[in-house]
Design a protein around this motif. Structure first.
Motif, PDB file in Angstrom:
ATOM      1  N   SER A 114       0.821  -1.210   0.000  1.00 57.95           N
ATOM      2  CA  SER A 114       0.000   0.000   0.000  1.00 57.95           C
ATOM      3  C   SER A 114       0.858   1.264   0.000  1.00 57.95           C
ATOM      4  N   ILE A 115       0.232   2.349  -0.483  1.00 61.84           N
ATOM      5  CA  ILE A 115       0.825   3.682  -0.483  1.00 61.84           C
ATOM      6  C   ILE A 115      -0.163   4.620   0.192  1.00 61.84           C
ATOM      7  N   HIS A 116       0.275   5.318   1.219  1.00 62.16           N
ATOM      8  CA  HIS A 116      -0.574   6.300   1.890  1.00 62.16           C
ATOM      9  C   HIS A 116       0.116   7.663   1.884  1.00 62.16           C
ATOM     10  N   PHE A 117      -0.656   8.697   1.622  1.00 64.38           N
ATOM     11  CA  PHE A 117      -0.176  10.075   1.756  1.00 64.38           C
ATOM     12  C   PHE A 117      -1.152  10.781   2.688  1.00 64.38           C
ATOM     13  N   GLY A 118      -0.716  11.006   3.912  1.00 65.76           N
ATOM     14  CA  GLY A 118      -1.649  11.480   4.920  1.00 65.76           C
ATOM     15  C   GLY A 118      -2.722  10.432   5.143  1.00 65.76           C
ATOM     16  N   ASP A 119      -3.978  10.837   5.060  1.00 64.29           N
ATOM     17  CA  ASP A 119      -5.095   9.912   5.253  1.00 64.29           C
ATOM     18  C   ASP A 119      -5.565   9.260   3.959  1.00 64.29           C
ATOM     19  N   VAL A 120      -4.921   9.584   2.841  1.00 68.41           N
ATOM     20  CA  VAL A 120      -5.351   9.075   1.540  1.00 68.41           C
ATOM     21  C   VAL A 120      -4.601   7.794   1.199  1.00 68.41           C
ATOM     22  N   GLU A 121      -5.344   6.749   0.845  1.00 65.34           N
ATOM     23  CA  GLU A 121      -4.713   5.518   0.364  1.00 65.34           C
ATOM     24  C   GLU A 121      -4.528   5.650  -1.144  1.00 65.34           C
ATOM     25  N   VAL A 122      -3.346   6.071  -1.530  1.00 64.81           N
ATOM     26  CA  VAL A 122      -3.035   6.348  -2.929  1.00 64.81           C
ATOM     27  C   VAL A 122      -3.166   5.096  -3.785  1.00 64.81           C
ATOM     28  N   SER A 123      -2.793   3.961  -3.239  1.00 62.99           N
ATOM     29  CA  SER A 123      -2.779   2.716  -4.010  1.00 62.99           C
ATOM     30  C   SER A 123      -4.169   2.241  -4.413  1.00 62.99           C
ATOM     31  N   SER A 124      -5.237   2.828  -3.860  1.00 67.28           N
ATOM     32  CA  SER A 124      -6.594   2.408  -4.211  1.00 67.28           C
ATOM     33  C   SER A 124      -7.346   3.454  -5.027  1.00 67.28           C
ATOM     34  N   LEU A 125      -6.683   4.568  -5.386  1.00 64.33           N
ATOM     35  CA  LEU A 125      -7.369   5.649  -6.087  1.00 64.33           C
ATOM     36  C   LEU A 125      -7.716   5.250  -7.523  1.00 64.33           C
ATOM     37  N   ARG A 126      -8.859   5.761  -7.974  1.00 63.14           N
ATOM     38  CA  ARG A 126      -9.303   5.533  -9.343  1.00 63.14           C
ATOM     39  C   ARG A 126      -9.948   6.809  -9.877  1.00 63.14           C
ATOM     40  N   GLY A 127     -10.084   6.910 -11.198  1.00 64.57           N
ATOM     41  CA  GLY A 127     -10.831   7.992 -11.819  1.00 64.57           C
ATOM     42  C   GLY A 127     -10.306   9.368 -11.480  1.00 64.57           C
ATOM     43  N   SER A 128     -11.241  10.293 -11.145  1.00 62.48           N
ATOM     44  CA  SER A 128     -10.870  11.680 -10.887  1.00 62.48           C
ATOM     45  C   SER A 128      -9.965  11.809  -9.668  1.00 62.48           C
ATOM     46  N   ALA A 129     -10.163  10.938  -8.670  1.00 63.99           N
ATOM     47  CA  ALA A 129      -9.313  10.983  -7.476  1.00 63.99           C
ATOM     48  C   ALA A 129      -7.862  10.667  -7.836  1.00 63.99           C
TER      49      ALA A 129
END
Length: 283
Positions: free
Chosen positions: A58-73
Motif C-alpha cells: 500500500s501507499i498512503h499520503f496522509g489519510d489518503v490511500e493512494v494505491s486504491s485511487l481511481r478515476g478523478s481521485a
C-alpha cells in the motif's frame, strides 16, 4: 502529510522489480534514492505516482490511500504528486510558455483546456516560474530548440504550475552535463527548502546524493538495503548497495560524475537572489 509505503511490491511476470519496500517519509524532506540500474528505483517512483500499479502492498499520503485511487481521485493525486522525467517530456514544437502552462490542465475545465484558454493569472504564474529558474528569456522559443539543461528547468517550472504537495524526479540529471546538473539540483533544493515541498529523487551519482539530500535510500535488487543520512553512508553501506568490489577499495567515482564546478562570474549568469537559485542563463 507523510508518505508511507508498506510492503510495496511490483512484479513483472516472474521478475520482482520492487520487493516489499516499507518506507516512511516525513513532510518537507529531500530524499535521494540510489542504486545500480535495475535496482527498482524508477519503478518505485512510478508506483508512487500511480503510473504503475503495485502488485501488492500500500501507499498512503496522509489519510489518503493512494494505491486504491481511481478515476478523478487518481487524476487529482497525479496533480498533487508532480513527476519530473529524465527525458523532460515536453512538447518540442510548442513554445516554452505553453509547455509550462500545461501544468495547469488538471486545475481547469475540459472546455478551457481544449480551447487553450489560459487566464492572465495563470500566464503570470508561468512567467514567475520561468523567472525563478532563470529561463524567462526562452518563454517564446519552441521547447525543442533549448539545451538539455534548459529543457529540464522548463519541466520543473511545469511541475511547479501543478502546485504539488510532493515532487518526484526520476533521474533528473542523468542526461545533463555537470554544470547543468548542478543548476537543476540547486533548483530542486531551493523548491524543497523555500516551499517545504517533499522531494524524492532517483540519482545515479553518490556525490550528488550526499550534497543535496538530507536522507538517502539505497536499493539493491528491488529491496531497500540502506536508509539513513549522508554521514551514515559508509563504504560498507555503499558496497552493500552497489555490490561490487571490496568495501575498503570501492571507488565512488565509478558511480558518479562530479557536479562541483567553479562559480561563474556575474556577467555570464542570470542570478535571482530572491529565489536563491543560481542559474546560468546562457546554457
Amino acid at each position: 502529510m507523510r508518505l508511507k509505503l508498506q510492503d510495496l511490491t511490483r512484479q513483472f511476470g516472474k521478475k520482482t522489480a520492487v520487493d516489499a519496500v516499507t518506507v516512511d517519509i516525513a513532510p518537507g524532506q529531500m530524499v535521494g534514492v540510489i542504486g545500480r540500474s535495475g535496482a527498482g528505483k524508477s519503478t518505485l517512483l512510478r508506483m508512487i505516482n500511480r503510473l504503475a500499479d503495485p502488485t501488492s502492498g500500500s501507499i498512503h499520503f496522509g489519510d489518503v490511500e493512494v494505491s486504491s485511487l481511481r478515476g478523478s481521485a487518481l487524476r487529482h493525486w497525479r496533480r498533487d504528486c508532480a513527476m519530473i522525467f529524465q527525458q523532460f517530456n515536453l512538447v518540442p514544437r510548442l513554445d516554452v510558455m505553453t509547455n509550462v502552462l500545461l501544468g495547469r490542465l488538471d486545475h481547469r475545465s475540459t472546455l478551457a483546456s481544449i480551447l487553450n484558454l489560459f487566464t492572465r493569472e495563470e500566464r503570470l504564474l508561468a512567467i514567475a516560474a520561468l523567472e525563478r529558474l532563470g529561463i524567462e528569456q526562452t518563454a517564446l522559443q519552441p521547447a525543442g530548440t533549448l539545451s538539455g539543461g534548459q529543457q529540464q528547468r522548463v519541466a520543473i517550472a511545469r511541475a511547479l504550475m501543478q502546485r504539488p504537495k510532493m515532487l518526484l524526479a526520476d533521474e533528473p540529471i542523468a542526461s545533463l552535463d555537470p554544470l547543468n546538473a548542478k543548476i537543476v539540483m540547486d533548483s530542486l533544493r531551493d523548491i524543497n527548502r523555500n516551499e517545504g515541498i517533499t522531494v524524492l529523487t532517483n540519482l545515479h551519482t553518490l556525490d550528488t546524493a550526499r550534497t543535496y539530500c538530507e536522507r538517502i535510500i539505497g536499493m539493491s535488487q528491488g529491496r531497500v538495503v540502506f536508509d539513513g543520512t549522508p554521514d551514515e553512508l559508509t563504504a560498507d553501506a555503499v558496497h552493500q548497495i552497489y555490490g561490487v568490489g571490496d568495501a575498503s577499495t570501492f571507488d565512488e567515482g565509478m558511480t558518479s560524475t562530479s557536479i562541483t564546478v567553479p562559480q561563474p562570474t556575474a556577467e555570464h549568469t542570470g542570478i535571482h537572489p530572491s529565489s536563491g537559485v543560481r542559474s546560468l542563463a546562457t546554457v
